[in-house]
Write a protein that holds these residues in place. Structure first.
Motif, mmCIF file in Angstrom:
data_model
loop_
_atom_site.group_PDB
_atom_site.id
_atom_site.type_symbol
_atom_site.label_atom_id
_atom_site.label_comp_id
_atom_site.label_asym_id
_atom_site.label_seq_id
_atom_site.Cartn_x
_atom_site.Cartn_y
_atom_site.Cartn_z
ATOM 1 N N ASN A 64 -23.176 -52.569 13.631
ATOM 2 C CA ASN A 64 -22.735 -53.755 14.378
ATOM 3 C C ASN A 64 -21.320 -53.615 14.939
ATOM 4 O O ASN A 64 -20.753 -54.578 15.453
ATOM 5 N N LYS A 65 -20.768 -52.409 14.818
ATOM 6 C CA LYS A 65 -19.459 -52.108 15.393
ATOM 7 C C LYS A 65 -18.360 -53.036 14.875
ATOM 8 O O LYS A 65 -17.494 -53.473 15.616
ATOM 9 N N LYS A 66 -18.395 -53.354 13.581
ATOM 10 C CA LYS A 66 -17.398 -54.248 12.998
ATOM 11 C C LYS A 66 -16.809 -53.636 11.736
ATOM 12 O O LYS A 66 -17.448 -52.849 11.060
ATOM 13 N N TRP A 67 -15.574 -54.023 11.468
ATOM 14 C CA TRP A 67 -14.926 -53.668 10.208
ATOM 15 C C TRP A 67 -15.230 -54.763 9.194
ATOM 16 O O TRP A 67 -15.049 -55.941 9.472
ATOM 17 N N ARG A 68 -15.678 -54.380 8.015
ATOM 18 C CA ARG A 68 -15.992 -55.335 6.960
ATOM 19 C C ARG A 68 -15.184 -55.022 5.709
ATOM 20 O O ARG A 68 -14.970 -53.862 5.375
ATOM 21 N N ASN A 69 -14.762 -56.071 5.049
ATOM 22 C CA ASN A 69 -14.054 -55.891 3.785
ATOM 23 C C ASN A 69 -15.057 -55.565 2.677
ATOM 24 O O ASN A 69 -16.105 -56.206 2.564
ATOM 25 N N ARG A 70 -14.751 -54.550 1.883
ATOM 26 C CA ARG A 70 -15.583 -54.194 0.738
ATOM 27 C C ARG A 70 -14.701 -54.147 -0.509
ATOM 28 O O ARG A 70 -13.532 -53.756 -0.438
ATOM 29 N N PHE A 71 -15.281 -54.521 -1.640
ATOM 30 C CA PHE A 71 -14.582 -54.339 -2.908
ATOM 31 C C PHE A 71 -14.963 -52.965 -3.448
ATOM 32 O O PHE A 71 -16.132 -52.676 -3.681
ATOM 33 N N CYS A 72 -13.950 -52.127 -3.612
ATOM 34 C CA CYS A 72 -14.173 -50.721 -3.954
ATOM 35 C C CYS A 72 -13.846 -50.484 -5.419
ATOM 36 O O CYS A 72 -12.834 -50.968 -5.927
ATOM 37 N N VAL A 73 -14.702 -49.737 -6.100
ATOM 38 C CA VAL A 73 -14.454 -49.322 -7.478
ATOM 39 C C VAL A 73 -14.618 -47.806 -7.558
ATOM 40 O O VAL A 73 -15.611 -47.262 -7.068
ATOM 41 N N VAL A 74 -13.628 -47.141 -8.135
ATOM 42 C CA VAL A 74 -13.741 -45.705 -8.419
ATOM 43 C C VAL A 74 -13.862 -45.574 -9.931
ATOM 44 O O VAL A 74 -12.869 -45.655 -10.644
ATOM 45 N N HIS A 76 -14.987 -43.869 -13.798
ATOM 46 C CA HIS A 76 -14.466 -42.665 -14.463
ATOM 47 C C HIS A 76 -15.131 -41.386 -13.980
ATOM 48 O O HIS A 76 -14.600 -40.303 -14.158
ATOM 49 N N ASN A 77 -16.310 -41.494 -13.346
ATOM 50 C CA ASN A 77 -16.978 -40.280 -12.848
ATOM 51 C C ASN A 77 -16.601 -39.969 -11.409
ATOM 52 O O ASN A 77 -17.203 -39.094 -10.792
ATOM 53 N N TYR A 78 -15.639 -40.708 -10.854
ATOM 54 C CA TYR A 78 -15.051 -40.442 -9.542
ATOM 55 C C TYR A 78 -15.961 -40.752 -8.366
ATOM 56 O O TYR A 78 -15.688 -40.348 -7.248
ATOM 57 N N GLY A 79 -17.046 -41.459 -8.568
ATOM 58 C CA GLY A 79 -17.837 -41.889 -7.430
ATOM 59 C C GLY A 79 -17.132 -43.026 -6.714
ATOM 60 O O GLY A 79 -16.305 -43.731 -7.281
ATOM 61 N N LEU A 80 -17.428 -43.198 -5.440
ATOM 62 C CA LEU A 80 -16.903 -44.329 -4.681
ATOM 63 C C LEU A 80 -18.017 -45.357 -4.571
ATOM 64 O O LEU A 80 -19.059 -45.099 -3.965
ATOM 65 N N VAL A 81 -17.820 -46.525 -5.189
ATOM 66 C CA VAL A 81 -18.846 -47.563 -5.236
ATOM 67 C C VAL A 81 -18.307 -48.783 -4.495
ATOM 68 O O VAL A 81 -17.245 -49.298 -4.832
ATOM 69 N N LEU A 82 -19.041 -49.230 -3.477
ATOM 70 C CA LEU A 82 -18.599 -50.346 -2.644
ATOM 71 C C LEU A 82 -19.503 -51.553 -2.854
ATOM 72 O O LEU A 82 -20.724 -51.456 -2.716
ATOM 73 N N TYR A 83 -18.886 -52.682 -3.156
ATOM 74 C CA TYR A 83 -19.603 -53.943 -3.344
ATOM 75 C C TYR A 83 -19.302 -54.875 -2.184
ATOM 76 O O TYR A 83 -18.288 -54.736 -1.495
ATOM 77 N N GLU A 84 -20.168 -55.865 -2.006
ATOM 78 C CA GLU A 84 -19.968 -56.849 -0.942
ATOM 79 C C GLU A 84 -18.613 -57.537 -1.107
ATOM 80 O O GLU A 84 -17.889 -57.744 -0.144
ATOM 81 N N ASN A 85 -18.258 -57.883 -2.337
ATOM 82 C CA ASN A 85 -16.965 -58.485 -2.633
ATOM 83 C C ASN A 85 -16.732 -58.389 -4.137
ATOM 84 O O ASN A 85 -17.595 -57.889 -4.881
ATOM 85 N N LYS A 86 -15.583 -58.882 -4.576
ATOM 86 C CA LYS A 86 -15.259 -58.774 -5.999
ATOM 87 C C LYS A 86 -16.189 -59.623 -6.855
ATOM 88 O O LYS A 86 -16.521 -59.269 -7.992
ATOM 89 N N LEU A 87 -16.635 -60.739 -6.297
ATOM 90 C CA LEU A 87 -17.547 -61.608 -7.036
ATOM 91 C C LEU A 87 -18.848 -60.879 -7.357
ATOM 92 O O LEU A 87 -19.385 -60.978 -8.466
#
Length: 713
Positions: A64-74, A76-87
């Motif tokens: 959709n050609k848009k920037w979206r805010n994601r809640f990011c968690v790294v 202990h295994n160093y994966g990048l996990v993105l959630y819709e938001n912190k909630l």
């Protein structure tokens, strides 16, 4: 068909190398290990019950050609996990995106990215005047580019570096890496390989795609329709789709090959233990025949093409590496000294617990370790790189950074183990202060000794990685074709444990090893870069120290908090302490839909259109608007304090999620700067540790599809 052929050849190589690796492992076990013993303790699970980082980042959604805010968690295994938001994260809802960045290049400018995209499909270059493919709303873009898989676009981001195959396995890991190397050499591809990162299936998929991509490009490239940016976008999607299919095939065939080898392992191991002496005798006989044939040619090649340059290569490696280790020592010394002063000034044991919680994960703090890692940016081989056909120095940089991080963690773990042992005997602040200082001095001596040992080993291995492929390539025209005649010297019963090709490489290695050992020894004798002589053996002043290291991990807050009962194990797993937090958010959803529209310039690309290299700067108010938006989500936060984070946490084991692509910062880990955020601001905010953060649910094999929903693969 092509994929099946490549995988079949590799599995045959793996089976051959498995027997050799098993023999070497059993022989090592029987004969024992030599060399100096490490003085520092080694932590088994460095980041148990911890997450590396959590906070908001911005992700560009291509659909959709848009920037979206994601809640990011790294985690202990160093994966990048993105959630819709912190909630969503706190409610343990499934993540929107799981990224395994093994094999990705980390780019910090749109121009770098467009250059790689233009080169990925020869003959397809956007004309000047086209709308840019990507407009970043802040000054800190971070793009993950992969030669085969889909790309990811972020602002204000975290990263880690690539990790190699885990060295915990003494049979499967060397069998796999040797099989990869032998297969590539059979295709006349020698030397280090940047795509040897991630788990085994990812590496094997990269191997297949390396061979498959040129044919795929020539077949599909001419059939792509539309303008140049649209064809580039389609090509990236096609490559990603093929990569995913290859990944599934590679996983199935590799797992089957491993299972077959494991099934045969008991019988092979029994044969090795029964016939060990005969196997060794047979191998030495074969080596003597190959040596008589190869060694004269190899020695001439070494004398003319390698020996004159060994000292130059070694000096180029030693300077930045030793500076990095010296910086790690200084960071450790400063952190412990500051802690000691603060404990004395602010209050005894309670303050000690608070500071030790932070110190225990110093090696994984990206901001505090950054000054160590960035020393490796000075590594330049220049003319030597072309002479020895070294494709990139990144392999050596990352390996040195991994060693720095491991050395730091070993020093911290040894310090806290010794201090924990002393606490019961201390009386008052003065005793505590003196004890901390005394233990620090003991640990620094052990650090210096282990640092010298680790660096010398790293220098020898790096020199071999540079020179051996060069020698094999030089000798191949005159030697490789003659190796088949030596096969008849191997008894059929021992053919699973002795390979002509491996023995040939060992002979070539011996031809240059003496010169390499001598060069490193001379550097140590001259006390260059604080290297100890080989004759220097540090006697173990703490004979029971390694026994202490075998005990349970120390939990400072739990052990000295005075709580009547410990938290249940299940709750403890769900709640993870955080190593570093830079962006702190208290609310879940960010109302970014409206903000995103405002951030995009009026000339933003329309759907299904891409860009050309001339990317205009982001509007002056864009950064401010994003910071204000984040400030609305984080009451009391200063908008100017929200910025990007150079997250550099390297190399122990890479994330083993069954996904073809994931963003191992890694394998993560010591790494050079990922985002160009102001150092002062990073250091100011990097010390704000947070506790009580929840660890994310264990990542599964999912990623985000075009519609933003979970898809399995």
């Amino acid at each position: 068909e092509k994929t099946g052929k490549v995988l079949g050849e590799f599995c045959r190589c793996y089976k051959e190398q498995f027997g050799v690796a098993l023999f070497n492992s059993v022989r090592y076990e029987i004969e024992g290990a030599g060399g100096p013993q490490a003085q520092l303790l080694h932590r088994k699970v460095p980041l148990e019950d911890h997450v590396i980082y959590s906070g908001n980042i911005f992700q560009y959604i291509e659909e959709n050609k848009k920037w979206r805010n994601r809640f990011c968690v790294v985690p202990h295994n160093y994966g990048l996990v993105l959630y819709e938001n912190k909630l969503a994260y706190e409610r343990e809802l499934p993540p929107r995106v799981l990224v395994n960045s093994a094999g990705y290049k980390v780019l910090t400018s749109v121009e770098q990215y467009l250059e790689l995209v233009n080169n990925s499909l020869p003959g397809v270059t956007p004309k000047s005047g086209h709308s840019p493919m990507l407009k970043c709303p802040t000054d800190f873009p971070l793009i993950l580019w992969h030669p085969y898989a889909r790309h990811y676009y972020f602002c204000d981001c975290v990263r880690h570096c690539n990790n190699g195959i885990s060295e915990d396995s003494k049979v499967e890991a060397p069998a796999f890496t040797d099989a990869i190397r032998m297969y590539r050499q059979s295709k006349e591809q020698y030397g280090t390989w940047d795509m040897l990162c991630g788990n085994e299936t990812q590496v094997l998929s990269n191997l297949v795609m390396e061979e498959l991509l040129p044919e795929l490009r020539s077949t599909i490239g001419p059939r792509l329709k539309g303008k140049a940016p649209e064809r580039q976008r389609t090509w990236i999607q096609v490559s990603d789709a093929v990569y995913r299919m290859v990944y599934e095939l590679a996983k199935a065939q590799y797992d089957a090959a491993v299972a077959r080898c494991e099934q045969e392992r008991p019988q092979l191991e029994s044969t090795i233990r029964t016939d060990m002496d005969q196997i060794i005798t047979s191998k030495e006989h074969l080596a003597s025949k190959i040596r008589a044939f190869v060694l004269p040619k190899a020695e001439v090649c070494v004398r003319n093409h390698v020996q004159p340059y060994i000292s130059s290569i070694l000096e180029a490696l030693m300077t930045p590496t030793s500076q990095g280790f010296a910086e790690a020592r200084e960071v450790f010394f400063k952190e412990v000294t500051d802690m000691n002063m603060n404990v004395v000034n602010e209050g005894g044991l309670e303050k000690l617990v608070e500071y030790m919680e932070k110190l225990s994960h110093l090696a994984f703090h990206p901001v505090k370790m950054q000054s160590c890692y960035e020393k490796m940016d000075q590594l330049k081989l220049e003319g030597l790189q072309q002479r020895f056909d070294v494709s990139s120095t990144s392999v050596f940089k990352q390996r040195a950074q991994i060693h720095m991080r491991q050395q730091m963690d070993d020093a911290v773990y040894t310090f806290e183990t010794l201090l924990h042992q002393e606490l019961g005997k201390l009386q008052g602040k003065d005793d505590l202060c003196k004890s901390i200082q005394r233990i620090l001095e003991r640990v620094l001596k052990k650090f210096d000794y282990d640092s010298s040992t680790v660096r010398k080993k790293f220098f020898r291995e790096a020199l071999l990685q540079i020179t051996i492929p060069f020698l094999l390539k030089k000798l191949a025209p005159t030697c490789k074709g003659e190796l088949a005649k030596f096969q008849e010297l191997i008894f059929e019963d021992f053919a699973s444990f002795i390979l002509v090709e491996n023995t040939y490489e060992e002979v070539v290695l011996q031809s240059v090893m003496k010169d390499i050992m001598q060069a490193v020894k001379e550097a140590a004798v001259q006390r260059k870069h604080n290297l100890y002589r080989d004759s220097m053996v540090m006697h173990n002043s703490d004979p029971n120290l390694h026994l202490l290291g075998e005990g349970l991990a120390i939990d400072w807050s739990e052990e000295y908090s005075g709580q009547p009962e410990a938290e249940p194990a299940t709750d403890r797993r769900r709640r993870a302490k955080q190593v570093v937090s830079v962006i702190q958010d208290d609310e879940g959803a960010l109302p970014y839909g409206e903000v995103a529209e405002a951030l995009l310039q009026p000339g933003s690309p329309k759907p299904r259109e891409e860009a050309h290299p001339g990317v205009p700067p982001s509007p002056p108010g864009a950064v401010k608007e994003i910071r204000e938006a984040l400030a609305q989500e984080s009451p009391g936060a200063d908008p100017s304090s929200v910025s990007s984070v150079p997250h550099a946490t390297p190399a122990p084991p890479s994330l083993r999620a069954d996904v073809p692509a994931e963003a191992e910062v890694p394998h993560a880990t010591p790494a050079p700067p990922a985002a160009r955020s102001p150092p002062a601001a990073c250091h100011q905010r990097g010390d704000k540790e947070q506790h009580g953060e929840r660890s994310p649910p264990r990542p599964g094999g999912t990623t985000e599809s075009g519609e933003g929903v979970q898809t399995e693969f």
